[in-house]
Every structure is written in C-alpha cells, then in structure tokens.
Design an enzyme around this catalytic site. Structure first.
Site, PDB file in Angstrom:
ATOM      1  N   LYS A   1       0.757  -1.116   0.013  1.00  0.00           N
ATOM      2  CA  LYS A   1      -0.129  -0.126  -0.115  1.00  0.00           C
ATOM      3  C   LYS A   1       0.904   1.290   0.158  1.00  0.00           C
ATOM      4  O   LYS A   1       1.997   1.262   0.884  1.00  0.00           O
ATOM      5  CB  LYS A   1      -0.992  -0.112   1.238  1.00  0.00           C
TER       6      LYS A   1
ATOM      7  N   SER B   1      -1.947   4.619  -3.549  1.00  0.00           N
ATOM      8  CA  SER B   1      -2.348   5.649  -2.344  1.00  0.00           C
ATOM      9  C   SER B   1      -1.540   6.498  -1.906  1.00  0.00           C
ATOM     10  O   SER B   1      -0.149   6.299  -2.148  1.00  0.00           O
ATOM     11  CB  SER B   1      -2.973   4.519  -1.258  1.00  0.00           C
TER      12      SER B   1
ATOM     13  N   HIS C   1      -1.666   7.694   1.116  1.00  0.00           N
ATOM     14  CA  HIS C   1      -1.924   7.679   2.565  1.00  0.00           C
ATOM     15  C   HIS C   1      -2.869   8.527   3.149  1.00  0.00           C
ATOM     16  O   HIS C   1      -2.838   9.287   4.050  1.00  0.00           O
ATOM     17  CB  HIS C   1      -0.475   7.766   3.466  1.00  0.00           C
TER      18      HIS C   1
ATOM     19  N   ARG D   1      -1.323  12.168   3.683  1.00  0.00           N
ATOM     20  CA  ARG D   1      -0.873  12.284   5.032  1.00  0.00           C
ATOM     21  C   ARG D   1       0.653  12.127   4.827  1.00  0.00           C
ATOM     22  O   ARG D   1       1.468  12.504   6.006  1.00  0.00           O
ATOM     23  CB  ARG D   1      -1.252  11.433   6.031  1.00  0.00           C
TER      24      ARG D   1
ATOM     25  N   ASP E   1      -7.104   4.345  -3.056  1.00  0.00           N
ATOM     26  CA  ASP E   1      -7.751   4.789  -2.032  1.00  0.00           C
ATOM     27  C   ASP E   1      -7.276   6.515  -2.007  1.00  0.00           C
ATOM     28  O   ASP E   1      -6.349   6.930  -2.934  1.00  0.00           O
ATOM     29  CB  ASP E   1      -7.763   4.520  -0.691  1.00  0.00           C
ATOM     30  N   GLY E   2      -8.230   7.196  -1.485  1.00  0.00           N
ATOM     31  CA  GLY E   2      -7.835   8.784  -1.439  1.00  0.00           C
ATOM     32  C   GLY E   2      -8.963   9.531  -2.001  1.00  0.00           C
ATOM     33  O   GLY E   2      -9.106   9.381  -3.275  1.00  0.00           O
ATOM     34  N   GLY E   3     -10.035  10.029  -0.986  1.00  0.00           N
ATOM     35  CA  GLY E   3     -11.018  10.879  -1.535  1.00  0.00           C
ATOM     36  C   GLY E   3     -12.491  10.215  -2.035  1.00  0.00           C
ATOM     37  O   GLY E   3     -13.192  10.775  -2.691  1.00  0.00           O
TER      38      GLY E   3
ATOM     39  N   GLY F   1     -11.282   5.571   3.598  1.00  0.00           N
ATOM     40  CA  GLY F   1     -10.828   5.728   4.773  1.00  0.00           C
ATOM     41  C   GLY F   1     -11.434   6.421   6.018  1.00  0.00           C
ATOM     42  O   GLY F   1     -12.399   6.009   6.706  1.00  0.00           O
TER      43      GLY F   1
END
Ligand code: FMN
Length: 338
Positions: free
Chosen positions: A212, A234, A236, A239, A267-269, A290
């Site tokens: 990831k 991703s 994160h 972050r 992932d993300g948004g 998330g």
C-alpha cells in the site's frame, strides 16, 4: 438508524478532531496531523477529492436489463461490493479517543462482514493495535486484511507469523509510512524498503501480500518484481507528501504497465458509489475508503459501518443501472470522461 442520525451522532462524538463536514474533502482539517487532515498545506488530500469530482460518467439506459452484479472476487473469496475499509489507526492520537482502537476494529471488521464486505485494519507505534486486530480477525475466520508498518524485516516477519496463526486471508504493508509524522514523533524506526527486502517477506509466507502506498508506474513494477499479490495506489490520504497527485489520476498508466499481473486497489477521496465506479473505470479492481468509515464507526458502531457499506453499495448499483453495466467488468474506461 438513518444515515443522517449516524452523522449527527458522529458530529457530537468526534468533536473537535473531526468536524464531520458535509463533504469530507480535507479543507477544514488541512495540516492537522496528529488529527485527520492532509500533510502541510493539505493539497494532496483536497486534490484527491477534486480529481474524482472532475471525472464525469456517460449516461446510457438503452440496453437489455439483466440486473446488476456488484460482487468482486479477491483473495480466493467473493465480496458483495468492490470496496473495503482502509486501515486507520490512532483513535486516541488522531481522533479524540471517544472510541478505543479495539472498539473501532470490532466495528469495522464485523460491520463490513455483515454487509458482505471486509476491512483492512491498521498498525501503529504501539504493538497492541496490531495484536488487537488479530483477535477480531481470528474470530471471523480470517476475513480481514491486517496492515503492517514498514518496521525492520525481522519484526515484520514476526508479525507475519502471528497473522498466519490468526488465519488472515491476506496482509498489507503501508510502505509509504516511511514519511509519517506520527511515527517520527513516537521515535519508531520505519523506513523505505528495497525490492529484495519486500521479496523476503513474500517468500516467507503463502498469505497474499498487498503493498500500500504505490503512486508511480516504477513503484508498481517494483512491487510486481517483489512478488506482491496486489498494490494499493494511495498517498496515505495525503498524509505523507503534501504535493502528491490524486491516486485515482495515476490508475490508467499503472494499470497499463502491470496489466492483469497484479490486483490494483486505490484509495484517497473516495466518498460515494459514483467514486467507486470511477475508480474501477480508471483501472482499479477495488477501492478502499478511509475517513468516512471512521465517521460511520463513531456514529453507529458495527451497525453504522454496515449501513454505510450498503449505502455506498446501493449508490454504485444505481450508477451501474444508469450506465448499462451488468457487472464490474463492464465498468471500463469508455464509461467515463477524464
Ligand atoms: C487518521 C488516519 C489514520 C491512518 N492510519 C493508517 C494506518 O494505520 N495504516 C495505513 O496503512 N493507513 C492509514 N491511514 C491511511 C488510510 O488507510 C487511507 O490510505 C486514507 O485514509 C484514504 O483516504 P480517505 O481517508 O480520503 O478515504 C490513515 C489515515 C488517517 C486519516
């Protein structure tokens, strides 16, 4: 419980760390780490939401309707929907501790399973977070994906043995944690890993390994070379690198480079069934979500997580109806406008 009630509960329970905004887009919480925001100016988080909003979907309802099948096969199992909870840790550090790590794990592991899905769970500076996750994963016959931080390999190998004993169906490593402020603050040694170090982990177990935090074609090819089952494209949640692009914007070139040799998660948004549809059209096999899952868990525990999962699943099905997609393989790049 309705989704509105869930949000109202969460808003009361999560203050002041998360404001449960109408749109979870990283604007209000920018720079809040520890906290729920994106790093620095917060752009990597806000960008991921803005990119997805800019992708449009072609509407077409002239077709022979044979129903819609949202299911996906991964890790030799079938799930009702092509999205999972992203691993999230730090209920005290990042949130306000109104629920414990253990209560969070209970909510996401059991809530997703009740809706036909599964959770990725997190790891943190304190070993108890990972160990607690294994307790819940064992109780559901391994139907979750524990995620290990990029500790030194001997420590990771110990954790792999533990997750094998718990029967986990797969495991992941958030390789991008090398840049995580929280771990640096806790003085915990995480770092980047070479292809050789990752290959050692793959060779140590038969459990499928997902890396990831991949954001480039080069990174994806290195994960493939190491023998990974899959990757999560991703950043994160924005972050770890403030000027990272939106993960979903990187999908087409990464899919083009690795073909079907690896599973691709992203992932993300991702905030709606429509966003899940876009992620799949751009090249993902499945998405992770998330922060909204944390809101669901604070607002309604396992029941809230189940409700949220079915809400996003119903939205995805609705978009499939409006675009003539019978199953996920029909959700192709030509269904969206970039
Ligand atoms: C508060 C917080 C804690 C997180 N903890 C972890 C973690 O322990 N392990 C991990 O792999 N990712 C962690 N992440 C990143 C998420 O797994 C995921 O990549 C990101 O949240 C996805 O973006 P979204 O929140 O916009 O859906 C964390 C993210 C947040 C916001």
């Amino acid at each position: 419980m309705t989704y509105q009630e869930l949000l109202e509960n969460a808003r009361k329970k999560m203050a002041p760390n998360c404001r449960v905004c109408k749109e979870c887009n990283g604007i209000v919480c920018k720079g809040e780490i520890p906290g729920t925001g994106g790093k620095g100016n917060g752009r990597a988080f806000t960008e991921s939401v803005e990119f997805l909003a800019s992708v449009k979907i072609h509407l077409d309802t002239i077709y022979q309707n044979e129903g819609q099948d949202t299911s996906v096969s991964l890790f030799d199992r079938t799930f009702k929907y092509p999205f999972f909870t992203a691993p999230i840790g730090g209920m005290n550090l990042n949130y306000n501790g109104a629920i414990t790590e253990s209560e969070y794990m209970d909510a996401v592991v059991n809530g997703t399973i009740a809706a036909g899905g599964a959770a990725f769970t997190g790891d943190g500076p304190n070993d108890s977070l990972f160990l607690d996750s294994l307790h819940y994963i064992k109780a559901v016959n391994g139907k979750a994906v524990p995620t290990i931080k990029p500790w030194k390999n001997d420590k990771v190998l110990e954790k792999i043995k533990m997750l094998e004993e718990a029967g986990a169906m797969a495991f992941a490593m958030d390789i991008d944690s090398a840049g995580l402020i929280n771990l640096a603050l806790a003085g915990k040694p995480v770092s980047a890993k070479s292809v050789e170090e990752l290959s050692e982990l793959v060779a140590s177990t038969k459990v499928p390994f997902v890396i990831k935090g991949i954001m480039t074609v080069k990174g994806a090819k290195k994960a493939l070379e190491a023998g990974a089952y899959g990757i999560v494209v991703s950043s994160h949640g924005g972050r770890v690198l403030q000027d990272a692009p939106a993960p979903c914007s990187m999908l087409p070139e990464i899919r083009e480079a690795v073909g079907d040799k690896m599973k691709i998660f992203v992932d993300g948004g991702i905030r709606s069934g429509s966003d899940v549809f876009k992620a799949i059209a751009l090249g993902a096999d499945a998405a992770l979500i998330g922060r909204p899952y944390v809101i669901a868990a604070f607002g309604g525990g396992a029941e809230g997580v189940e409700l949220y999962t079915n809400k996003i699943g119903a939205e995805l099905r609705d978009v499939m109806i409006m675009t003539g997609c019978k199953n996920l393989s029909d959700i192709t790049m030509d269904k969206v406008i970039l």
